[in-house]
Write a protein that holds these residues in place. Structure first.
Motif, PDB file in Angstrom:
ATOM      1  N   ASP A  37       7.377  47.140  35.509  1.00  0.00           N
ATOM      2  CA  ASP A  37       6.931  47.149  34.120  1.00  0.00           C
ATOM      3  C   ASP A  37       5.466  46.742  34.069  1.00  0.00           C
ATOM      4  N   HIS A  38       4.800  47.130  32.961  1.00  0.00           N
ATOM      5  CA  HIS A  38       3.366  46.847  32.764  1.00  0.00           C
ATOM      6  C   HIS A  38       2.566  47.284  33.999  1.00  0.00           C
TER       7      HIS A  38
ATOM      8  N   LEU B 283       0.565  53.266  33.786  1.00  0.00           N
ATOM      9  CA  LEU B 283       1.692  54.079  34.226  1.00  0.00           C
ATOM     10  C   LEU B 283       2.958  53.665  33.485  1.00  0.00           C
ATOM     11  N   ALA B 284       3.878  54.597  33.355  1.00  0.00           N
ATOM     12  CA  ALA B 284       5.123  54.326  32.645  1.00  0.00           C
ATOM     13  C   ALA B 284       6.009  53.400  33.476  1.00  0.00           C
ATOM     14  N   PRO B 285       6.735  52.472  32.830  1.00  0.00           N
ATOM     15  CA  PRO B 285       7.674  51.614  33.575  1.00  0.00           C
ATOM     16  C   PRO B 285       8.832  52.437  34.130  1.00  0.00           C
ATOM     17  N   PHE B 286       9.448  51.961  35.210  1.00  0.00           N
ATOM     18  CA  PHE B 286      10.551  52.697  35.819  1.00  0.00           C
ATOM     19  C   PHE B 286      11.419  51.729  36.614  1.00  0.00           C
ATOM     20  N   TYR B 287      12.607  52.217  36.968  1.00  0.00           N
ATOM     21  CA  TYR B 287      13.549  51.458  37.786  1.00  0.00           C
ATOM     22  C   TYR B 287      13.828  52.230  39.066  1.00  0.00           C
TER      23      TYR B 287
ATOM     24  N   ALA C 233       1.539  45.301  38.750  1.00  0.00           N
ATOM     25  CA  ALA C 233       2.791  45.539  38.025  1.00  0.00           C
ATOM     26  C   ALA C 233       3.626  44.274  37.994  1.00  0.00           C
ATOM     27  N   TRP C 234       4.468  44.204  36.979  1.00  0.00           N
ATOM     28  CA  TRP C 234       5.513  43.181  36.930  1.00  0.00           C
ATOM     29  C   TRP C 234       6.761  43.759  37.573  1.00  0.00           C
ATOM     30  N   VAL C 235       7.358  43.024  38.511  1.00  0.00           N
ATOM     31  CA  VAL C 235       8.549  43.495  39.192  1.00  0.00           C
ATOM     32  C   VAL C 235       9.665  42.456  39.059  1.00  0.00           C
ATOM     33  N   ARG C 236      10.894  42.953  39.036  1.00  0.00           N
ATOM     34  CA  ARG C 236      12.072  42.100  38.992  1.00  0.00           C
ATOM     35  C   ARG C 236      13.172  42.755  39.814  1.00  0.00           C
TER      36      ARG C 236
ATOM     37  N   HIS D  36       8.023  38.871  38.422  1.00  0.00           N
ATOM     38  CA  HIS D  36       6.940  38.473  39.317  1.00  0.00           C
ATOM     39  C   HIS D  36       5.776  39.456  39.165  1.00  0.00           C
ATOM     40  N   THR D  37       4.573  38.972  39.368  1.00  0.00           N
ATOM     41  CA  THR D  37       3.390  39.836  39.332  1.00  0.00           C
ATOM     42  C   THR D  37       3.109  40.355  40.744  1.00  0.00           C
ATOM     43  N   MET D  38       3.200  41.657  40.915  1.00  0.00           N
ATOM     44  CA  MET D  38       2.952  42.284  42.212  1.00  0.00           C
ATOM     45  C   MET D  38       1.587  42.960  42.196  1.00  0.00           C
TER      46      MET D  38
END
Length: 261
Positions: A141-142, A159-163, A210-213, A224-226
């Motif tokens: 995200d973000h 960029l668009a968020p994705f999973y 990006a923010w990752v989880r 977390h901030t990656m």
């Protein structure tokens, strides 16, 4: 008869007649004041007052130190147990950061004006994002990406968020458009110097933030901030000495990047 008529008649009131003065006080008279002349007077007696009603003391709440210590110990133990559980889950799942690389770059309309120190270009870039985790998916995200030369930012894009599912590899496309962006004189000299070489390859940098989880079933980590750094991405610019050029990624592909938290 005459003597009795001369005496006043007593008034009948219905009450008994008063006694004589001597009979009215049958006790002996107190001694005269001179009787105490050689004796000290008795000390004054202390005054006694009733104790006030202790309503304030009863109304004040009574705190139990033992109860407070037990309550504090309970919360400390609960915090330690939760932290231990999270740590054990983290060790069992072993979350790993994604592996990212630049697979292709297409540049069009590259125009660098040395006199005006302005750069215009259209970068079309593709990233390969691989999730090495076999038990966890990753949320992104973000997401923002940028193209730089040295410390000069050429262009940025959101960029668009994705999973991403566990063990999956996906392609992420990012497009950067720079129109008349100011470039530092040292950056202009560096780009011109790289273009004058045989293949005209210019080393750009690509960064991703990006923010990752991580997720495994119902268990999720916090965000977390990656940060991803793709250093020295070589882009060969055809007709490097002309005012306008097109370019592509040269060298071995993909160009690996470094990700950290």
């Amino acid at each position: 008869m005459s003597s009795s008529s001369g005496d006043p008649k007593p008034v009948v009131t219905g009450y008994p007649a008063p006694l004589a003065a001597a009979a009215a006080y049958p006790y002996p008279a107190p001694p005269p004041p001179s009787y105490y002349s050689n004796i000290a007077p008795p000390p004054p007696q202390p005054q006694y007052y009733p104790r006030p009603y202790a309503a304030a003391a009863v109304a004040a709440p009574a705190y139990n130190p033992l109860f407070l210590r037990r309550l504090l110990s309970f919360f400390v133990a609960l915090f330690l147990l939760v932290g231990l559980a999270v740590f054990i889950v983290w060790l069992v799942l072993r979350p790993r950061l994604p592996e990212i690389g630049v697979t292709s770059v297409a540049v069009s309309g590259f125009n660098l004006s040395a006199s005006e120190q302005q750069l215009s270009a259209d970068f079309d870039l593709n990233l390969a994002v691989h999730n090495p985790n076999r038990k966890m998916g990753i949320y992104y995200d973000h997401v923002t990406a940028a193209v730089l030369y040295g410390t000069e930012t050429i262009s940025e894009a959101s960029l668009a968020p994705f999973y991403q599912e566990k063990g999956n590899t996906i392609a992420v496309r990012a497009r950067f458009v720079a129109v008349g962006e100011y470039v530092d004189p040292d950056a202009v000299k560096g780009i011109r110097s790289d273009q004058s070489r045989g293949d005209g390859a210019v080393g750009f940098q690509v960064t991703v933030l990006a923010w990752v989880r991580f997720r495994s079933g119902a268990w999720r980590t916090r965000w977390h901030t990656m940060r991803v750094y793709c250093d020295d991405v070589p882009i060969g610019l055809k007709n490097g000495t002309t005012s306008s050029a097109s370019g592509y990624l040269v060298g071995s592909t993909p160009k690996k990047c470094v990700a950290n938290l």
